[in-house]
Scaffold this motif. Structure first.
Motif, PDB file in Angstrom:
ATOM      1  N   ASP A 184       0.810  -1.220  -0.008  1.00  0.00           N
ATOM      2  CA  ASP A 184      -0.130  -0.102   0.001  1.00  0.00           C
ATOM      3  C   ASP A 184       0.714   1.358  -0.023  1.00  0.00           C
ATOM      4  OD1 ASP A 184      -2.403  -1.524   0.145  1.00  0.00           O
ATOM      5  OD2 ASP A 184      -2.264  -1.597   2.371  1.00  0.00           O
ATOM      6  N   ILE A 185       2.083   1.278  -0.044  1.00  0.00           N
ATOM      7  CA  ILE A 185       2.875   2.541   0.340  1.00  0.00           C
ATOM      8  C   ILE A 185       4.121   2.511  -0.945  1.00  0.00           C
ATOM      9  CG2 ILE A 185       2.552   2.935   2.836  1.00  0.00           C
ATOM     10  CD1 ILE A 185       4.953   1.505   3.529  1.00  0.00           C
ATOM     11  N   ALA A 186       4.346   1.505  -1.584  1.00  0.00           N
ATOM     12  CA  ALA A 186       5.337   1.641  -2.560  1.00  0.00           C
ATOM     13  C   ALA A 186       5.220   2.765  -3.586  1.00  0.00           C
ATOM     14  CB  ALA A 186       5.470   0.257  -3.569  1.00  0.00           C
ATOM     15  N   GLU A 187       4.298   3.068  -4.293  1.00  0.00           N
ATOM     16  CA  GLU A 187       3.964   4.188  -5.042  1.00  0.00           C
ATOM     17  C   GLU A 187       4.166   5.527  -4.352  1.00  0.00           C
ATOM     18  OE1 GLU A 187       1.243   3.961  -8.101  1.00  0.00           O
ATOM     19  OE2 GLU A 187       1.198   1.824  -8.338  1.00  0.00           O
ATOM     20  N   GLU A 188       3.802   5.671  -3.164  1.00  0.00           N
ATOM     21  CA  GLU A 188       4.114   6.902  -2.369  1.00  0.00           C
ATOM     22  C   GLU A 188       5.590   7.253  -2.184  1.00  0.00           C
ATOM     23  OE1 GLU A 188       1.972   7.742   1.714  1.00  0.00           O
ATOM     24  OE2 GLU A 188       0.937   6.365   0.740  1.00  0.00           O
ATOM     25  N   PHE A 189       6.199   6.100  -1.872  1.00  0.00           N
ATOM     26  CA  PHE A 189       7.896   6.440  -1.881  1.00  0.00           C
ATOM     27  C   PHE A 189       8.479   6.355  -3.221  1.00  0.00           C
ATOM     28  CE2 PHE A 189       6.369   5.315   2.340  1.00  0.00           C
ATOM     29  CZ  PHE A 189       6.904   6.419   2.884  1.00  0.00           C
ATOM     30  N   ASP A 190       7.895   6.187  -4.334  1.00  0.00           N
ATOM     31  CA  ASP A 190       8.398   5.922  -5.737  1.00  0.00           C
ATOM     32  C   ASP A 190       9.425   4.678  -5.733  1.00  0.00           C
ATOM     33  OD1 ASP A 190       7.051   7.906  -7.152  1.00  0.00           O
ATOM     34  OD2 ASP A 190       8.347   9.411  -6.436  1.00  0.00           O
ATOM     35  N   VAL A 191       9.085   3.633  -5.149  1.00  0.00           N
ATOM     36  CA  VAL A 191       9.984   2.729  -5.234  1.00  0.00           C
ATOM     37  C   VAL A 191       9.289   1.256  -5.373  1.00  0.00           C
ATOM     38  CG1 VAL A 191       9.815   2.220  -2.497  1.00  0.00           C
ATOM     39  CG2 VAL A 191      11.670   1.181  -3.685  1.00  0.00           C
ATOM     40  N   CYS A 192      10.120   0.556  -6.489  1.00  0.00           N
ATOM     41  CA  CYS A 192       9.493  -0.680  -6.811  1.00  0.00           C
ATOM     42  C   CYS A 192       9.373  -1.876  -5.873  1.00  0.00           C
ATOM     43  CB  CYS A 192      10.266  -1.350  -8.117  1.00  0.00           C
ATOM     44  SG  CYS A 192       9.747  -2.947  -8.319  1.00  0.00           S
ATOM     45  N   TYR A 193       8.477  -2.403  -5.252  1.00  0.00           N
ATOM     46  CA  TYR A 193       8.326  -3.238  -4.161  1.00  0.00           C
ATOM     47  C   TYR A 193       9.103  -4.632  -4.478  1.00  0.00           C
ATOM     48  CZ  TYR A 193       4.521  -6.184  -5.870  1.00  0.00           C
ATOM     49  OH  TYR A 193       3.839  -6.674  -6.846  1.00  0.00           O
ATOM     50  N   SER A 194       9.526  -4.957  -5.552  1.00  0.00           N
ATOM     51  CA  SER A 194      10.170  -5.905  -5.859  1.00  0.00           C
ATOM     52  C   SER A 194      11.784  -5.658  -5.981  1.00  0.00           C
ATOM     53  CB  SER A 194       9.795  -6.501  -7.327  1.00  0.00           C
ATOM     54  OG  SER A 194      10.410  -7.700  -7.882  1.00  0.00           O
ATOM     55  N   CYS A 195      12.427  -4.988  -6.967  1.00  0.00           N
ATOM     56  CA  CYS A 195      13.723  -4.886  -6.894  1.00  0.00           C
ATOM     57  C   CYS A 195      14.257  -3.530  -6.296  1.00  0.00           C
ATOM     58  CB  CYS A 195      13.955  -4.454  -8.475  1.00  0.00           C
ATOM     59  SG  CYS A 195      13.397  -2.958  -9.188  1.00  0.00           S
ATOM     60  N   LEU A 196      13.303  -2.876  -5.661  1.00  0.00           N
ATOM     61  CA  LEU A 196      13.616  -1.780  -4.536  1.00  0.00           C
ATOM     62  C   LEU A 196      14.377  -0.591  -5.280  1.00  0.00           C
ATOM     63  CD1 LEU A 196      14.652  -3.854  -1.429  1.00  0.00           C
ATOM     64  CD2 LEU A 196      12.138  -2.844  -2.001  1.00  0.00           C
ATOM     65  N   THR A 197      13.931  -0.555  -6.731  1.00  0.00           N
ATOM     66  CA  THR A 197      14.604   0.663  -7.371  1.00  0.00           C
ATOM     67  C   THR A 197      13.606   1.840  -7.487  1.00  0.00           C
ATOM     68  OG1 THR A 197      15.507  -0.910  -8.957  1.00  0.00           O
ATOM     69  CG2 THR A 197      15.449   1.496  -9.657  1.00  0.00           C
ATOM     70  N   PHE A 198      14.425   3.192  -6.769  1.00  0.00           N
ATOM     71  CA  PHE A 198      13.665   4.175  -6.766  1.00  0.00           C
ATOM     72  C   PHE A 198      13.510   4.832  -8.176  1.00  0.00           C
ATOM     73  CE2 PHE A 198      15.329   3.701  -2.355  1.00  0.00           C
ATOM     74  CZ  PHE A 198      14.070   3.990  -1.838  1.00  0.00           C
ATOM     75  N   ASP A 199      12.385   5.922  -8.078  1.00  0.00           N
ATOM     76  CA  ASP A 199      12.285   6.773  -9.350  1.00  0.00           C
ATOM     77  C   ASP A 199      12.033   6.043 -10.850  1.00  0.00           C
ATOM     78  OD1 ASP A 199      12.275   8.876  -7.975  1.00  0.00           O
ATOM     79  OD2 ASP A 199      14.714   9.040  -8.273  1.00  0.00           O
ATOM     80  N   VAL A 200      11.398   4.924 -10.749  1.00  0.00           N
ATOM     81  CA  VAL A 200      11.177   4.247 -11.923  1.00  0.00           C
ATOM     82  C   VAL A 200       9.484   4.020 -11.951  1.00  0.00           C
ATOM     83  CG1 VAL A 200      13.032   2.679 -12.224  1.00  0.00           C
ATOM     84  CG2 VAL A 200      11.131   1.883 -10.727  1.00  0.00           C
ATOM     85  N   PRO A 201       8.897   4.208 -13.327  1.00  0.00           N
ATOM     86  CA  PRO A 201       7.474   4.248 -13.421  1.00  0.00           C
ATOM     87  C   PRO A 201       6.945   2.886 -12.675  1.00  0.00           C
ATOM     88  CG  PRO A 201       8.481   4.815 -15.643  1.00  0.00           C
ATOM     89  CD  PRO A 201       9.774   4.326 -14.457  1.00  0.00           C
ATOM     90  N   LEU A 202       5.677   3.100 -12.064  1.00  0.00           N
ATOM     91  CA  LEU A 202       5.309   1.834 -11.331  1.00  0.00           C
ATOM     92  C   LEU A 202       3.765   1.743 -11.566  1.00  0.00           C
ATOM     93  CD1 LEU A 202       6.521   2.720  -7.731  1.00  0.00           C
ATOM     94  CD2 LEU A 202       7.463   1.165  -9.397  1.00  0.00           C
ATOM     95  N   ARG A 203       3.299   0.757 -11.620  1.00  0.00           N
ATOM     96  CA  ARG A 203       2.143   0.142 -11.802  1.00  0.00           C
ATOM     97  C   ARG A 203       1.659  -0.819 -10.601  1.00  0.00           C
ATOM     98  NH1 ARG A 203       0.071  -1.748 -17.629  1.00  0.00           N
ATOM     99  NH2 ARG A 203       0.750   0.335 -17.944  1.00  0.00           N
ATOM    100  N   ASP A 204       0.671  -0.607 -10.036  1.00  0.00           N
ATOM    101  CA  ASP A 204       0.516  -1.289  -8.494  1.00  0.00           C
ATOM    102  C   ASP A 204       1.684  -1.459  -7.895  1.00  0.00           C
ATOM    103  OD1 ASP A 204      -2.236  -1.342  -9.091  1.00  0.00           O
ATOM    104  OD2 ASP A 204      -2.099  -3.092 -10.648  1.00  0.00           O
ATOM    105  N   GLY A 205       2.585  -0.376  -7.690  1.00  0.00           N
ATOM    106  CA  GLY A 205       3.721  -0.659  -6.747  1.00  0.00           C
ATOM    107  C   GLY A 205       4.840  -1.545  -7.612  1.00  0.00           C
ATOM    108  N   ILE A 206       4.900  -1.859  -8.693  1.00  0.00           N
ATOM    109  CA  ILE A 206       5.673  -2.627  -9.338  1.00  0.00           C
ATOM    110  C   ILE A 206       6.380  -2.062 -10.611  1.00  0.00           C
ATOM    111  CG2 ILE A 206       4.138  -4.271 -10.539  1.00  0.00           C
ATOM    112  CD1 ILE A 206       6.275  -6.664  -9.469  1.00  0.00           C
TER     113      ILE A 206
END
Ligand SMILES: [Zn+2]
Length: 87
Positions: A55-77
């Motif tokens: 529920d918070i991945a998109e808020e912090f701009d981080v992919c919940y799988s690879c933990l990369t910041f500043d990549v476009p996300l869809r449903d947190g990934i």
């Protein structure tokens, strides 16, 4: 087998920090350093990053799988991890 209880506990801790406004008081760099420290603890205790960031991945701009910041996300990934097509 991952540590689901620990993952959700860290998720709650991040949400609590957010609720009291900690991340608004930190620079972006420091906020990310704090998150990375939490991911590090999660890694040591066999936690699941997807659950830590639920529920918070998109808020912090981080992919919940690879933990990369500043990549476009869809449903947190990100696109690479989620293998979704860009529009
Ligand atoms: Zn990713």
């Amino acid at each position: 087998m991952s540590n689901h209880t620990g993952s959700y506990m860290l998720n709650e801790v991040i949400k609590s920090l957010k609720e009291i406004g900690i991340f608004n008081k930190l620079t972006r760099t420091d906020s990310r350093a704090l998150l990375k420290a939490v991911f590090g603890v999660g890694y040591q205790y066999d936690c699941n990053p997807g659950e830590i960031l639920e529920d918070i991945a998109e808020e912090f701009d981080v992919c919940y799988s690879c933990l990369t910041f500043d990549v476009p996300l869809r449903d947190g990934i990100c696109q690479k991890c989620g293998r979704w097509e860009s529009a």
